[in-house]
Design an enzyme around this catalytic site. Structure first.
Site, PDB file in Angstrom:
ATOM      1  N   HIS A   1      22.984 -42.386   4.241  1.00  0.00           N
ATOM      2  CA  HIS A   1      23.743 -42.383   5.488  1.00  0.00           C
ATOM      3  C   HIS A   1      25.247 -42.525   5.291  1.00  0.00           C
ATOM      4  O   HIS A   1      26.004 -41.683   5.744  1.00  0.00           O
ATOM      5  CB  HIS A   1      23.239 -43.374   6.529  1.00  0.00           C
ATOM      6  CG  HIS A   1      23.948 -43.091   7.807  1.00  0.00           C
ATOM      7  ND1 HIS A   1      23.686 -41.984   8.570  1.00  0.00           N
ATOM      8  CD2 HIS A   1      25.018 -43.679   8.378  1.00  0.00           C
ATOM      9  CE1 HIS A   1      24.536 -41.916   9.558  1.00  0.00           C
ATOM     10  NE2 HIS A   1      25.357 -42.928   9.475  1.00  0.00           N
TER      11      HIS A   1
ATOM     12  N   TYR B   1      29.674 -40.459   6.087  1.00  0.00           N
ATOM     13  CA  TYR B   1      30.948 -40.986   6.584  1.00  0.00           C
ATOM     14  C   TYR B   1      32.041 -40.843   5.538  1.00  0.00           C
ATOM     15  O   TYR B   1      33.212 -40.654   5.863  1.00  0.00           O
ATOM     16  CB  TYR B   1      30.790 -42.423   7.078  1.00  0.00           C
ATOM     17  CG  TYR B   1      30.082 -42.427   8.406  1.00  0.00           C
ATOM     18  CD1 TYR B   1      30.791 -42.208   9.575  1.00  0.00           C
ATOM     19  CD2 TYR B   1      28.703 -42.547   8.488  1.00  0.00           C
ATOM     20  CE1 TYR B   1      30.147 -42.130  10.792  1.00  0.00           C
ATOM     21  CE2 TYR B   1      28.055 -42.474   9.698  1.00  0.00           C
ATOM     22  CZ  TYR B   1      28.780 -42.269  10.850  1.00  0.00           C
ATOM     23  OH  TYR B   1      28.142 -42.175  12.051  1.00  0.00           O
TER      24      TYR B   1
ATOM     25  N   HIS C   1      21.018 -29.348  12.360  1.00  0.00           N
ATOM     26  CA  HIS C   1      21.892 -30.447  12.776  1.00  0.00           C
ATOM     27  C   HIS C   1      23.014 -30.684  11.773  1.00  0.00           C
ATOM     28  O   HIS C   1      24.178 -30.774  12.135  1.00  0.00           O
ATOM     29  CB  HIS C   1      21.062 -31.725  12.957  1.00  0.00           C
ATOM     30  CG  HIS C   1      21.894 -32.961  13.090  1.00  0.00           C
ATOM     31  ND1 HIS C   1      22.597 -33.253  14.233  1.00  0.00           N
ATOM     32  CD2 HIS C   1      22.174 -33.958  12.223  1.00  0.00           C
ATOM     33  CE1 HIS C   1      23.256 -34.384  14.067  1.00  0.00           C
ATOM     34  NE2 HIS C   1      23.025 -34.827  12.850  1.00  0.00           N
ATOM     35  N   PHE C   2      22.650 -30.775  10.469  1.00  0.00           N
ATOM     36  CA  PHE C   2      23.748 -31.157   9.564  1.00  0.00           C
ATOM     37  C   PHE C   2      24.662 -30.006   9.212  1.00  0.00           C
ATOM     38  O   PHE C   2      25.802 -30.235   8.824  1.00  0.00           O
ATOM     39  CB  PHE C   2      23.273 -31.968   8.351  1.00  0.00           C
ATOM     40  CG  PHE C   2      22.507 -31.231   7.291  1.00  0.00           C
ATOM     41  CD1 PHE C   2      23.110 -30.289   6.492  1.00  0.00           C
ATOM     42  CD2 PHE C   2      21.174 -31.535   7.067  1.00  0.00           C
ATOM     43  CE1 PHE C   2      22.394 -29.632   5.509  1.00  0.00           C
ATOM     44  CE2 PHE C   2      20.451 -30.885   6.090  1.00  0.00           C
ATOM     45  CZ  PHE C   2      21.066 -29.925   5.306  1.00  0.00           C
ATOM     46  N   HIS C   3      24.208 -28.757   9.370  1.00  0.00           N
ATOM     47  CA  HIS C   3      25.185 -27.675   9.228  1.00  0.00           C
ATOM     48  C   HIS C   3      26.190 -27.742  10.368  1.00  0.00           C
ATOM     49  O   HIS C   3      27.379 -27.561  10.173  1.00  0.00           O
ATOM     50  CB  HIS C   3      24.510 -26.308   9.153  1.00  0.00           C
ATOM     51  CG  HIS C   3      24.007 -25.983   7.777  1.00  0.00           C
ATOM     52  ND1 HIS C   3      22.832 -26.484   7.272  1.00  0.00           N
ATOM     53  CD2 HIS C   3      24.543 -25.248   6.765  1.00  0.00           C
ATOM     54  CE1 HIS C   3      22.666 -26.062   6.024  1.00  0.00           C
ATOM     55  NE2 HIS C   3      23.683 -25.312   5.682  1.00  0.00           N
TER      56      HIS C   3
ATOM     57  N   ARG D   1      11.571 -27.629   7.287  1.00  0.00           N
ATOM     58  CA  ARG D   1      12.747 -27.253   6.515  1.00  0.00           C
ATOM     59  C   ARG D   1      12.291 -26.939   5.094  1.00  0.00           C
ATOM     60  O   ARG D   1      11.129 -27.162   4.742  1.00  0.00           O
ATOM     61  CB  ARG D   1      13.769 -28.388   6.514  1.00  0.00           C
ATOM     62  CG  ARG D   1      13.360 -29.576   5.656  1.00  0.00           C
ATOM     63  CD  ARG D   1      14.218 -30.786   5.889  1.00  0.00           C
ATOM     64  NE  ARG D   1      15.466 -30.726   5.128  1.00  0.00           N
ATOM     65  CZ  ARG D   1      16.240 -31.807   4.897  1.00  0.00           C
ATOM     66  NH1 ARG D   1      15.864 -32.990   5.364  1.00  0.00           N
ATOM     67  NH2 ARG D   1      17.354 -31.712   4.229  1.00  0.00           N
ATOM     68  N   ARG D   2      13.190 -26.406   4.302  1.00  0.00           N
ATOM     69  CA  ARG D   2      12.949 -26.210   2.882  1.00  0.00           C
ATOM     70  C   ARG D   2      11.725 -25.356   2.569  1.00  0.00           C
ATOM     71  O   ARG D   2      10.936 -25.699   1.695  1.00  0.00           O
ATOM     72  CB  ARG D   2      12.810 -27.571   2.176  1.00  0.00           C
ATOM     73  CG  ARG D   2      14.074 -28.402   2.249  1.00  0.00           C
ATOM     74  CD  ARG D   2      13.904 -29.779   1.696  1.00  0.00           C
ATOM     75  NE  ARG D   2      15.202 -30.343   1.325  1.00  0.00           N
ATOM     76  CZ  ARG D   2      15.383 -31.556   0.860  1.00  0.00           C
ATOM     77  NH1 ARG D   2      14.359 -32.358   0.700  1.00  0.00           N
ATOM     78  NH2 ARG D   2      16.574 -31.981   0.516  1.00  0.00           N
TER      79      ARG D   2
HETATM   80  C1  HEM Z   1      27.709 -19.322   4.730  1.00  0.00           C
HETATM   81  C2  HEM Z   1      27.402 -20.409   5.330  1.00  0.00           C
HETATM   82  C3  HEM Z   1      26.099 -21.138   5.079  1.00  0.00           C
HETATM   83  C4  HEM Z   1      24.815 -20.677   5.187  1.00  0.00           C
HETATM   84  C5  HEM Z   1      24.374 -19.301   5.610  1.00  0.00           C
HETATM   85  C6  HEM Z   1      23.940 -21.767   4.812  1.00  0.00           C
HETATM   86  C7  HEM Z   1      22.557 -21.688   4.776  1.00  0.00           C
HETATM   87  C8  HEM Z   1      21.722 -22.633   4.240  1.00  0.00           C
HETATM   88  C9  HEM Z   1      20.292 -22.508   4.093  1.00  0.00           C
HETATM   89  C10 HEM Z   1      19.470 -21.332   4.529  1.00  0.00           C
HETATM   90  C11 HEM Z   1      19.836 -23.643   3.525  1.00  0.00           C
HETATM   91  C12 HEM Z   1      18.398 -23.953   3.151  1.00  0.00           C
HETATM   92  C13 HEM Z   1      17.729 -24.796   4.180  1.00  0.00           C
HETATM   93  C14 HEM Z   1      16.252 -24.906   3.998  1.00  0.00           C
HETATM   94  O1  HEM Z   1      15.672 -24.364   3.047  1.00  0.00           O
HETATM   95  O2  HEM Z   1      15.654 -25.566   4.854  1.00  0.00           O
HETATM   96  C15 HEM Z   1      20.965 -24.484   3.300  1.00  0.00           C
HETATM   97  C16 HEM Z   1      20.912 -25.735   2.735  1.00  0.00           C
HETATM   98  C17 HEM Z   1      21.974 -26.613   2.660  1.00  0.00           C
HETATM   99  N1  HEM Z   1      23.273 -26.369   3.128  1.00  0.00           N
HETATM  100 FE1  HEM Z   1      23.982 -24.606   3.804  1.00  0.00          FE
HETATM  101  N2  HEM Z   1      24.691 -22.854   4.494  1.00  0.00           N
HETATM  102  C18 HEM Z   1      26.011 -22.518   4.660  1.00  0.00           C
HETATM  103  C19 HEM Z   1      27.099 -23.327   4.484  1.00  0.00           C
HETATM  104  C20 HEM Z   1      27.004 -24.674   4.178  1.00  0.00           C
HETATM  105  C21 HEM Z   1      28.111 -25.575   4.178  1.00  0.00           C
HETATM  106  C22 HEM Z   1      29.566 -25.223   4.478  1.00  0.00           C
HETATM  107  C23 HEM Z   1      27.612 -26.797   3.856  1.00  0.00           C
HETATM  108  C24 HEM Z   1      28.292 -28.125   3.738  1.00  0.00           C
HETATM  109  C25 HEM Z   1      29.522 -28.325   3.487  1.00  0.00           C
HETATM  110  C26 HEM Z   1      26.194 -26.659   3.618  1.00  0.00           C
HETATM  111  C27 HEM Z   1      25.348 -27.662   3.224  1.00  0.00           C
HETATM  112  C28 HEM Z   1      24.020 -27.503   2.896  1.00  0.00           C
HETATM  113  C29 HEM Z   1      23.191 -28.500   2.256  1.00  0.00           C
HETATM  114  C30 HEM Z   1      23.633 -29.915   1.855  1.00  0.00           C
HETATM  115  C31 HEM Z   1      21.911 -27.935   2.089  1.00  0.00           C
HETATM  116  C32 HEM Z   1      20.718 -28.567   1.388  1.00  0.00           C
HETATM  117  C33 HEM Z   1      19.617 -28.825   2.364  1.00  0.00           C
HETATM  118  C34 HEM Z   1      18.321 -29.257   1.744  1.00  0.00           C
HETATM  119  O3  HEM Z   1      18.205 -29.474   0.529  1.00  0.00           O
HETATM  120  O4  HEM Z   1      17.401 -29.372   2.538  1.00  0.00           O
HETATM  121  N3  HEM Z   1      25.856 -25.347   3.836  1.00  0.00           N
HETATM  122  N4  HEM Z   1      22.115 -23.857   3.752  1.00  0.00           N
HETATM  123 CU   LIG Z   2      22.028 -40.963   8.233  1.00  0.00          CU
END
Ligand code: HEM
Ligand SMILES: [Cu+2]
Ligand SMILES: [Cu+2]
Lengths: 207, 541
Positions: free
Chosen positions: B217, B221, B368-370, B431-432
């Site tokens: 968490h 922040y 949510h986190f995106h 997810r995932r």
């Molecule tokens: C071009 C823009 C972006 C696209 C299309 C995108 C798309 C995705 C997708 C499809 C996943 C996989 C989720 C899943 O399998 O459930 C993912 C995971 C993730 N994204 Fe992005 N994303 C983008 C930009 C960003 C940005 C700017 C951040 C943060 C600064 C970010 C942080 C994350 C993180 C931390 C995960 C890991 C989630 C996990 O392990 O469950 N993403 N993203």
């Molecule tokens: Cu949290």
């Protein structure tokens, strides 16, 4: 014995703490806060209090809680465990009519692969993992829990609507994670009959 | 900021951050395409999970850590008007962190560490992955030390004077991060590295999740504080007005740092290894930490209103129109707040204890986190970069109209990406997952939403490329004339002459955090040492 000096010390400490807190409070009051901002903070606190209040009341008086019964199990030897031996898995009904479902999660399915449960009846699920971390969710219901190896995830829920539901793994558990799922049929209460014996096979004929 | 060595230090950090960012954006776009199933040739769980693991690590740990470090060095030198304390140490921290990233990248990119950025045991990756991650964190600790030393040096040299707000926030963030990272550091050092090297045979997966939740968490922040800092110290001036209240800003940062730490169990609501009572305690704390965000929202909007009215805006909403919408900082804060409002609603659902069951680990969560991380937070990273670049490279910004297009497209793309993502979660999609193979009617309803996400991703990817292009063009501009733009901090309406020590120092808050952490994590961690549990042996993926 040296109780006297100790007592004195404690009292002094408390006094110090007390005067420090008083100072702190006086300084806090002295901070310049705009009238409007004061109102906003008050409203924010009331809203937060309301949310917290609802959650706490629900938890204490209506028993609305997430799972949280800490119970361990040896995930490496489930086959030796009486409760989770293959023959005991699936749906069982005890003498009082209480429905319990015992399920094992393992890469990449939930066992047994199909179960029938009654609608509008409290069902106790007991999930264990035989390998890594999994999660299980039955979409559109609140049957959701993490299945952490080493622990029994127990959750009691009531399905309001009969129907065919998928049971999906919702925590990444390896490259086959997509394929980790099984089925559950929620059957109208009056049509449901308790399984008589050997629920382990979980074979169902309404497919 | 005239010292070339400091500028080089800050620029190096920021470039590592943004290179990680652009690489990861391409992966993000690949992921939305792959998971939609529209291009069957792309279908591959092993590539997908290698990609999501790398995307997650790059965005959550590399972009953020390096950005925050570069931001901190710039803030410390400009607000305190001091050179960086111990530059060789700062560079050592940089290289340590970068070495860590390279070490971790090798197994990630070759598909040998597809354990995702949360690396929950008993699944294990090669030790080099965890060692790389550790070096990255140790590098960030070096930065924390430098920030805190500069903070204390300044205080010593200026006894009784208020520390500039920007530096106070940065010092609070350094303190926050030292506490935050301790949880995952314990997990990695005592569980994951020994397990992956075979020094121990089993780990307690419940303990590992508890330690990770300690970090999970407050780390958000840590990412967010630079954005909030910009809200308070840059936005009011850029909008043409004044900071609403300096003291309330300090209080907000204090409450953020103190209360974001003892509440990590909202990530464990659905877990069997912690009891209900502890979850409820952390749930209450989670709602408390909404307060500083509400206060911040108020302060930013009030500062903007003052600016709008000073610029001649009239009536209830007229001031909004007269804001300088073409100022990159002002536009960003407006878009950032919009995303924060919607993300905040989602956050309330997540935080609401038993209600969490509905969306836990569904597609709602990455949606949510995106929105709130890749949206609210990262759009402020862009604004800060546009604001710092002319000072750091001593050249004018290549094109501010292009920058405005970039910010708008990021906002639009993020809205198009995350709205269907939330809906998918409510429709039960986990997810995932790299593809949908469940033989169930329910999944038919998912298709159109997955399709929409591809468009959102494309807009975002274009926007991200434009961002890098503008920064590179600015820096590579052969303009010969010396360009000098200083970083300016907003003035509060009422200047603060003196502050109580607890609004000007971190020592007291360090103690308060220690007490709160002992209360909220003491028993929940100790229980594992008294429990009759059997541990889990390591598994591949
Ligand atoms: C071009 C823009 C972006 C696209 C299309 C995108 C798309 C995705 C997708 C499809 C996943 C996989 C989720 C899943 O399998 O459930 C993912 C995971 C993730 N994204 Fe992005 N994303 C983008 C930009 C960003 C940005 C700017 C951040 C943060 C600064 C970010 C942080 C994350 C993180 C931390 C995960 C890991 C989630 C996990 O392990 O469950 N993403 N993203
Ligand atoms: Cu949290
Ligand atoms: Cu699974």
């Amino acid at each position: 014995m040296q109780t006297e000096p100790l007592k004195q010390k404690c009292e002094q400490l408390l006094q110090n703490l007390n005067s420090q807190l008083c100072d702190f409070y006086a300084q806090l009051r002295a901070i310049h806060i705009d009238q409007l901002e004061r109102k906003w903070i008050t409203i924010s606190l009331i809203v937060i209090g309301l949310f917290v209040g609802i959650i706490v009341i629900d938890a204490f008086f209506h028993g609305v809680n997430p799972p949280g019964k800490v119970e361990t199990v040896d995930s490496a030897s489930l086959h030796l465990n009486k409760e989770f031996a293959e023959d005991n898995l699936g749906v069982q009904v005890d003498a009082k009519g209480h429905v319990t479902v015992r399920m094992v999660a393992g890469r990449y399915s939930f066992f047994p692969k199909h179960i029938d449960v009654p609608a509008e009846t409290p069902v106790t699920f007991r999930w264990v993992s035989m390998d890594v971390l999994h999660g299980v969710h039955i979409p559109m219901t609140n049957m959701s829990t993490m299945i952490v190896p080493g622990y029994v995830a127990e959750i009691i829920t009531t399905f309001p609507k009969p129907g065919e539901y998928p049971v999906l793994c919702n925590e990444y558990c390896g490259l086959g994670h997509n394929h980790m799922w099984s089925n559950i049929s929620v059957i109208a209460k009056e049509n449901w009959t308790a399984p008589v014996k050997s629920p382990a096979k979980g074979v169902s004929n309404n497919e | 900021m005239n010292d070339a060595a400091t500028r080089k230090l800050a620029l190096s950090h920021l470039w590592v951050a943004f290179i990680a960012f652009i690489v990861a954006c391409f992966m993000g776009q690949y992921q939305v395409l792959e998971r939609s199933g529209f291009i069957p040739a792309l279908d591959s769980p092993s590539v997908y999970f290698a990609s999501v693991s790398t995307h997650g690590v790059l965005m959550a740990f590399v972009l953020t850590f390096f950005f925050i470090m570069g931001f901190g060095y710039t803030i410390a030198t400009t607000s305190l008007k001091q050179p960086v304390w111990n530059k060789p140490l700062a560079w050592a921290g940089f290289w340590l962190a970068l070495t860590g990233v390279v070490l971790a990248a090798i197994p990630l990119l070759t598909g040998k560490a597809s354990v995702l950025y949360t690396f929950y045991p008993p699944m294990v990756a090669p030790a080099v992955f965890y060692i790389g991650a550790t070096l990255l964190v140790v590098g960030s600790w070096v930065w924390c030390v430098i920030m805190l030393v500069m903070f204390m040096h300044w205080k010593k040299a200026n006894t009784g004077q208020p520390v500039p707000l920007a530096m106070f926030a940065t010092a609070m963030n350094a303190l926050l991060w030292l506490w935050t990272s301790a949880g995952v550091a314990l997990e990695v050092l005592f569980q994951l590295i020994p397990l992956s090297l075979g020094w121990i045979d089993t780990v307690d997966a419940g303990l590992a999740r508890t330690l990770f939740a300690w970090t999970l968490h407050p780390i958000v922040y840590f990412w967010l504080i630079p954005a909030y800092t910009a809200f308070y110290v840059f936005v009011p001036k850029q909008a043409g007005g004044f900071l609403f209240s300096d003291e309330m800003a300090r209080l907000a940062f204090i409450v953020l740092a103190v209360f974001s730490l003892p509440i990590g169990f909202h990530h464990l609501y659905m877990d069997p290894e912690q009891a209900k009572g502890w979850k409820l305690l952390h749930a209450i704390g989670t709602f408390v930490v909404a307060l500083p965000t509400l206060v911040t929202g108020f302060a930013v909007i009030a500062s903007l209103e003052i600016a709008g009215r000073l610029r001649g805006g009239k009536g209830l909403f007229g001031w909004i129109i007269s804001l300088p919408w073409t100022n990159t900082m002002v536009l960003s804060v407006i878009l950032s707040l919009l995303m924060l409002i919607f993300g905040g609603f989602g956050g309330i659902v997540n935080a609401s204890y038993a209600m969490n069951a509905m969306i836990h680990n569904t597609a709602w969560v990455p949606g949510h986190f995106h929105l709130i991380f890749a949206g609210t937070t990262v759009i402020m990273y862009f604004a800060i970069a546009y604001y710092f670049w002319p000072t750091l490279v001593k050249k004018p910004l290549f094109s501010s109209s292009m920058a405005l297009v970039q910010l708008w497209t990021w906002f639009i793309g993020m809205s198009i990406l995350t709205t269907p993502w939330h809906v998918l979660g409510l429709l039960g999609q986990p997810r995932r997952i790299s593809s949908v193979v469940y033989n169930n009617l329910l999944t038919l309803a998912w298709k159109p939403y997955e399709f929409m996400m591809i468009f959102g991703g494309l807009i975002l990817l274009g926007s991200a490329c434009l961002f890098i292009y503008i920064l590179a063009k600015t820096q590579l501009n052969p303009a010969a004339e010396a360009f000098d733009q200083q970083i300016e901090f907003a003035e509060p309406i009422y200047a603060v002459e003196s502050l109580p020590e607890w609004l000007n120092d971190i020592k007291l808050w360090n103690k308060v955090i220690a007490v709160l952490m002992a209360i909220s994590f003491g028993y929940p961690i100790l229980q594992f040492f008294f429990m009759d549990s059997s541990g889990s042996s390591p598994w591949g993926f």
